[in-house]
Design an enzyme around this catalytic site. Structure first.
Site, mmCIF file in Angstrom:
data_model
loop_
_atom_site.group_PDB
_atom_site.id
_atom_site.type_symbol
_atom_site.label_atom_id
_atom_site.label_comp_id
_atom_site.label_asym_id
_atom_site.label_seq_id
_atom_site.Cartn_x
_atom_site.Cartn_y
_atom_site.Cartn_z
ATOM 1 C CD GLU A 16 -2.791 -1.265 2.379
ATOM 2 O OE1 GLU A 16 -3.679 -0.411 2.519
ATOM 3 O OE2 GLU A 16 -2.593 -2.187 3.191
ATOM 4 C CB SER A 190 -5.971 -1.927 1.224
ATOM 5 O OG SER A 190 -6.077 -0.723 1.928
ATOM 6 C CB SER A 325 -10.010 7.836 2.307
ATOM 7 O OG SER A 325 -8.863 7.282 1.689
#
Length: 355
Positions: A16, A190, A325
């Protein structure tokens, strides 16, 4: 009063890395926006994919361009080994480690920063480790009495070492969970390495793939449910945000869907009854306390509309701050603009260190 030097730590040694850079860019913009610019001085620290720390002009360049630094070049600067840190580390008054995934969100960096004896935004070692390890997390949630989907834990040894054991393992998963089910590495964030499976062949392939990422694997029952999220802010007296819902056309909320604009849709606030909203907010705060989180967290749930059940999915102790987000959007909808949110998180980190 002198400005506080905020050490914005980003990049990192995980899959990530690019997401971390995107989050850091948003936070950096907030720190150089009034009134934050009057109280804080930004000090960027970039960790390359090989673990090398960069600061100053190099770190600033990554922030400005959003492009990771290749590990085979140092832009003319002296490369620092894993055991050396830039001298201006000593100037940091409070750290903001916006690192996602292993080697950043799992307690490793939190332990290092604790040894530095400098305040830090977010959770400490325990909550970060629990929040990253899906198996340990679920044990903590169960202890707190939080309802969850059924699941089975698996080790890499069961998948790879004995061909005679593997069919029995698949038989057990099918008997306990059925199809569809989700196969996940225990310690990746994620949606990395996650697969939704509907057949024995897919299950076998997914287990083999997950074992290549982690020695511990979790397999969860699939549910027909709405996916909703709640943001939490605070230390000993945390507050819950409005609830958001995620909708998407892909098979599940995978990495590409999560971080590609237009692939998913956020409904904020989610169209839910006040009773369901209150239940989700209560469960989010209970989950936050169950892992001993601090400052910041996003808690994800399944709402099974046909039965009215709310099932907790996971807690994220350092959620993303990218354009897609949910965490900052939930607080914006709750009355806390982005720049104010960054200020509050820094102040919560300072508050926790004073305790």
């Amino acid at each position: 009063m002198a400005k506080l030097n905020v050490g914005l730590l980003f990049g990192g040694r995980s899959g990530e890395h690019e997401v971390s850079i995107s989050s850091a860019r948003a936070i950096a913009r907030a720190l150089v926006t009034a009134p934050n610019t009057e109280n804080y001085a930004l000090r960027p620290f970039y960790i390359q994919k090989d673990g090398c720390w960069q600061t100053g002009a190099i770190a600033q360049q990554v922030l400005e361009t959003g492009i990771p630094l290749p590990v085979d070049e140092s832009m003319g600067a002296t490369r620092l080994s894993l055991w050396q840190f830039p001298s201006d580390v000593a100037d940091v008054d409070v750290w903001f480690p916006i690192l996602h995934g292993p080697n950043g969100e799992d307690g490793t960096i939190q332990g290092l920063l604790k040894l530095m004896q400098v305040p830090c935004v977010g959770s400490g070692v325990l909550a970060s480790a629990l929040g990253m390890d899906k198996i340990a997390m679920k044990s903590a949630f169960a202890q707190a009495g939080l309802s969850q989907v059924d699941y089975v834990t698996v080790t890499r040894t069961e998948v790879w070492s004995n061909p005679c054991v593997f069919p029995k393992l698949c038989d057990r998963i099918e008997a306990v969970l059925g199809y569809p089910c989700f196969v996940k590495p225990a310690n990746l964030g994620s949606s990395v390495g996650i697969a939704k499976v509907r057949t024995r062949a897919q299950l076998e392939a997914a287990l083999d793939s997950a074992a290549s990422y982690d020695r511990r694997i979790i397999v969860e029952a699939g549910v027909t449910a709405r996916e909703v999220e709640c943001a939490v802010l605070g230390n000993d007296q945390p507050k819950a945000s409005v609830i958001g819902e995620i909708t998407y056309s892909s098979d599940f909320y995978d990495y590409e869907t999560k971080y590609t604009e237009g692939k998913s849709r956020h409904l904020i606030p989610a169209p839910l009854s006040s009773e369901v909203v209150a239940q989700i907010q209560d469960m989010a705060i209970r989950a936050f306390k169950a892992v001993d989180a601090a400052g910041i967290a996003r808690v994800d749930f399944f709402y099974v509309e046909s039965t009215g059940k709310v099932l907790i999915n996971e807690i994220n102790t350092m959620p993303g701050f990218t354009a897609t987000s949910m965490y900052p959007m939930l607080w914006a909808a709750s009355g806390i603009p982005f720049a104010d949110l960054i200020d509050r998180l820094i102040q919560l980190g300072l508050e926790r260190s004073q305790e």
